[in-house]
Design a protein around this motif. Structure first.
Motif, mmCIF file in Angstrom:
data_model
loop_
_atom_site.group_PDB
_atom_site.id
_atom_site.type_symbol
_atom_site.label_atom_id
_atom_site.label_comp_id
_atom_site.label_asym_id
_atom_site.label_seq_id
_atom_site.Cartn_x
_atom_site.Cartn_y
_atom_site.Cartn_z
ATOM 1 N N HIS A 115 0.755 -1.243 0.121
ATOM 2 C CA HIS A 115 0.051 0.131 0.123
ATOM 3 C C HIS A 115 0.751 1.152 -0.037
ATOM 4 C CE1 HIS A 115 -2.573 3.284 1.709
ATOM 5 N NE2 HIS A 115 -3.405 2.320 1.065
ATOM 6 N N VAL A 149 -2.084 7.234 5.765
ATOM 7 C CA VAL A 149 -3.512 6.914 5.953
ATOM 8 C C VAL A 149 -3.518 6.625 7.515
ATOM 9 C CG1 VAL A 149 -5.242 5.261 5.551
ATOM 10 C CG2 VAL A 149 -3.959 6.151 3.610
ATOM 11 N N ALA A 165 -9.246 8.425 7.105
ATOM 12 C CA ALA A 165 -9.274 7.442 5.945
ATOM 13 C C ALA A 165 -10.616 7.248 5.599
ATOM 14 C CB ALA A 165 -8.767 6.179 6.622
ATOM 15 N N ASP A 172 -9.947 3.882 1.560
ATOM 16 C CA ASP A 172 -8.718 3.698 1.929
ATOM 17 C C ASP A 172 -8.592 2.276 2.879
ATOM 18 O OD1 ASP A 172 -7.560 6.071 0.978
ATOM 19 O OD2 ASP A 172 -8.399 7.110 2.685
#
Ligand code: FMN
Length: 373
Positions: free
Chosen positions: A70, A127, A147, A151
């Motif tokens: 990510h 995030v 987030a 997300d």
């Protein structure tokens, strides 16, 4: 004396079976970031380093934190990734070396969440559940948007992809970093999770992110693939923080995680002999008692000074605290014992302890963090 001969005399060296995981003894290498994987790729030196700990008598290695795929997971140079063909080929070499030496290994999968301020490396947006950031001595403040549900889905997906890779490659399980104030812990903790949707609110809401994540990991691996989760009361930016104030609160975190599929709890603390909730039993003991799942303890095993003291640059001598450790192990407080800095200092720590050769154990010097032996 061999490690096997020692088994009848010391619980630390007795075999244990935890689901499909059969371990010849209880000594586990704690996850420790070494920042020696250029471009995120663990090299031959890392494979040798982990193999050497198995040769010294460790039964299971939890690798240093390795980043899930990510963009906001990490931007630390030289920290290993757990994605991309190059990094996974490096991990395959680590896995093969550890297995060839007769050991077991689980990668620790992590995502830093909102542990830094400002845009991440490569421009990645950070995030976290509510965009809250704090550093040591600096109070938490909101620095970013919370987030989005998208997300949340993406981060969960990134953990599941990494776990799937670990399973397909033949790792012995995975260790999810749910402590120390990183992303999973940011959802758990009321000070960093101010959400009012289904991922926030009471403990059940704040645990939902971790539960969804574990369920997805389980779905993409196998029903019997061991899932360990690390938890902690303390946070990187606040050592006195506490996730659970009472056994009832701790239970409210643990039971949904058990239901979601966590097999083993690794409860991180700085000194294993410190009791929790006003009792003699430490937090790993409470986790085992309340969850009914096996647990692992950690914290200054055979060392005089704790981890933070080492990060301040101080040495740590060999401490005579193994009888106290055995007392707790014999009492059934926990099943596994993670050893950190003592294994960086001395890969032969388990064999030396088994032989009663404690005088030969190499004390921990901060300089040991600068080399990979
Ligand atoms: C150099 C170093 C790096 C660490 N990196 C990680 C990490 O990547 N993930 C993690 O969960 N804990 C990490 N820790 C914490 C250790 O896993 C362990 O909990 C801590 O060192 C206490 O054990 P010890 O007193 O036996 O060293 C790290 C500790 C040290 C000393």
């Amino acid at each position: 004396m061999t490690l096997e001969e020692k088994a009848g005399m010391s619980t630390l060296f007795e075999p244990v079976t935890l689901g499909p995981l059969q371990l010849p003894n209880r000594v586990v290498m704690a996850p420790m970031s070494r920042y020696r994987s250029p471009e995120g790729v663990p090299g031959e030196d890392i494979a040798r380093y982990y193999r050497r700990r198995i040769e010294g008598g460790v039964s299971l290695i939890i690798t240093e934190g390795s980043w899930v795929p990510h963009p906001g997971a990490s931007d630390q140079p030289n920290a290993p990734r757990f994605y991309g063909d190059d990094a996974l080929a490096g991990w395959k070499r680590v896995l093969d070396e550890v297995h060839a030496a007769g050991g077991k290994i689980m990668p620790q999968l992590m995502h830093r969440g909102q542990t830094e301020e400002g845009p991440g490396g490569r421009g990645a947006r950070r995030v976290g559940p509510s965009g809250m950031f704090g550093s040591l001595g600096v109070p938490l403040k909101q620095v970013d948007e919370p987030a989005t549900l998208r997300d949340i889905e993406d981060v969960i997906d990134s953990f599941a992809i990494a776990a799937q890779s670990a399973h397909q490659m033949g790792f012995d399980g995975i260790a999810l970093h749910g402590g120390h104030g990183y992303i999973i812990d940011q959802f758990f903790w009321s000070a960093t999770n101010l959400r009012t949707d289904e991922y926030g609110g009471d403990i059940a809401g704040r645990t939902r992110f971790a539960c969804d994540l574990v369920r997805e990991v389980r779905r993409r691996t196998a029903p019997d693939f061991p899932i360990m989760m690390r938890l902690s009361q303390w946070k990187l930016h606040d050592y006195s923080a506490r996730l659970a104030q009472t056994p009832q609160e701790l239970e409210a975190y643990l039971l949904p995680l058990v239901d979601a599929g966590v097999d083993i709890f690794d409860f991180s603390q700085r000194r294993f002999w410190e009791g929790e909730f006003g009792t003699d039993m430490n937090i790993a003991g409470w986790a085992r008692k309340l969850s009914g799942r096996p647990s692992m303890t950690v914290g200054s095993v055979s060392l005089t000074n704790d981890m933070f003291d080492s990060f301040m640059g101080n040495a740590s001598n060999v401490a005579d605290n193994l009888a106290e450790l055995e007392r707790r192990l014999d009492r059934g407080d926990f099943d596994l014992v993670a050893v950190g800095r003592a294994l960086i200092a001395d890969p032969d720590w388990p064999r030396k302890v088994a032989n009663g050769a404690n005088a030969d154990i190499v004390p921990f010097q901060p300089a040991a963090l600068k080399e990979l032996v």
